[in-house]
Design an enzyme around this catalytic site. Structure first.
Site, PDB file in Angstrom:
ATOM      1  N   ASP A   1       0.834  -1.203   0.000  1.00 34.04           N
ATOM      2  CA  ASP A   1       0.000   0.000   0.000  1.00 34.04           C
ATOM      3  C   ASP A   1       0.871   1.258   0.000  1.00 34.04           C
ATOM      4  OD1 ASP A   1      -2.588   1.522   0.703  1.00 34.04           O
ATOM      5  OD2 ASP A   1      -1.288   1.980   2.402  1.00 34.04           O
TER       6      ASP A   1
ATOM      7  N   GLU B   1      -2.453  -5.065  -3.480  1.00 30.02           N
ATOM      8  CA  GLU B   1      -1.454  -4.354  -2.673  1.00 30.02           C
ATOM      9  C   GLU B   1      -0.395  -5.320  -2.145  1.00 30.02           C
ATOM     10  OE1 GLU B   1      -4.094  -0.548  -1.162  1.00 30.02           O
ATOM     11  OE2 GLU B   1      -3.885  -2.261   0.184  1.00 30.02           O
TER      12      GLU B   1
END
Lengths: 230, 230
Positions: free
Chosen positions: B51, B122
């Site tokens: 992320d 992610e």
């Protein structure tokens, strides 16, 4: 008004290739309202960049060094990069005099100043990253921000004060704390609550706030101090 | 159940030094409830790392290429990294069959699956970054995510549908849209609202939702489609 950024560069051990990038990090948008022809734009784009650099450096460090679940690491990270921590770090670097602020903002030294200092820290990180690259930004973040991690973990700064007080109270006394509203005053739009935090029947501390929740948090924070738990 | 990650590596043009890192990105926590002795942990720590890598790569690209104010760049970035976009990209890569999910999660193909796919994207970025480094992660993010930016800008995906409809309606027809609740049914805890979006007296589209706000958003989204504004 010309400001001298040489002492800051010396302090940081960074010689900027483009010193205007460094100066740009200190330009708050309020200053441009009063000085529309200033030679630099506001620092918010640098802040946008620096925030993401800061986040990755801190995330990478936590990921690599701690096997803890993601939820815990997220809380630790938040405690390292929140505006309270970043403005405290700004205070250590002592760059407040370098800020370009409107006359109004110069007078305000409360929460608003805290946010400006924190945002400037992020803009400074953005400027270092652009001018000096990843390794230099990483070094800066390690030296000034990740160095606070032992303190964050020891004092459990990653927990809100109510959870922190409750956890320590249960651990150390076996008692779950309770809260009582002790007084409520002021008109509806400007109420002040005073709340006490108790362990059993013992009043540990009181806190004030414009809502019950705020007063409880303040009481828990003071309770942590009174008990020497922080 | 053994899964074969070779076709995915071929598709991505990445040969992992440590193929278990890649596999790890696909382990949803629900799977470990049913297979507690599985040889890999859940993917959430990789997601935590990925992320932050994704955020910096996108931020740097937007900062470098667009002179727009930070607020606009923030909205564009959000549209590129939100779970809707990431799950759509996951759909393009077609890695859904590689997910390690509990039997319950395997059946659910709605919102919950969308989040799992986005989080896996992610985690995959985190795995690429750890195994292959920054340049490789950046290349992957450019190829699959930043490549969506022209589409985001053209279709104004960075705006919520109500704002988007309103802006385009004013630009193209000079009329400000209005909303009317057309029906409201079901018990209190499970209401369904049907809302119509109008330009003047013309009903453009209707939308359904469990709140008025949700129904308005759905109506605006359908309105954008009906008008060919998306």
């Amino acid at each position: 008004m010309e400001k001298d950024f040489s002492p800051l560069q010396k302090k940081l051990g960074i010689k900027f290739n483009n010193p205007e990038l460094l100066e740009n990090a200190f330009v708050h948008r309020s200053y441009l309202n009063e000085h529309p022809s200033f030679h630099l734009p506001q620092n918010e784009r640098l802040e946008f960049l620096g925030d993401a650099v800061l986040e990755l450096v801190v995330t990478e460090e936590l990921y690599a060094k701690y096997p803890n679940p993601e939820g815990e690491l997220t809380n630790w990270r938040a405690a390292l990069v929140n505006s309270k921590m970043l403005s405290a770090v700004a205070g250590k670097i002592q760059f407040e005099d370098l800020l370009y602020l409107s006359r109004g903002e110069q007078k305000d030294t409360g929460k608003a100043r805290q946010f400006i200092l924190a945002n400037t820290m992020e803009a400074l990180i953005g400027a270092i990253y652009l001018d000096q690259g990843w390794d230099s930004a990483k070094k800066f973040i390690h030296e000034y921000i990740i160095s606070e991690l032992p303190n964050v973990l020891a004092k459990k700064l990653y927990m809100d004060p109510k959870s922190n007080f409750q956890e320590q109270a249960q651990e150390k006394t076996g008692i779950t704390p309770s809260y009582k509203v002790m007084s409520e005053s002021g008109p509806d739009h400007d109420k002040i609550f005073v709340v006490g935090i108790y362990l059993g029947k013992d009043l540990i501390a009181t806190g004030e706030g414009s809502s019950k929740q705020e007063a409880q948090e303040s009481a828990a924070q003071k309770g942590l101090e009174v008990q020497g738990w922080i």
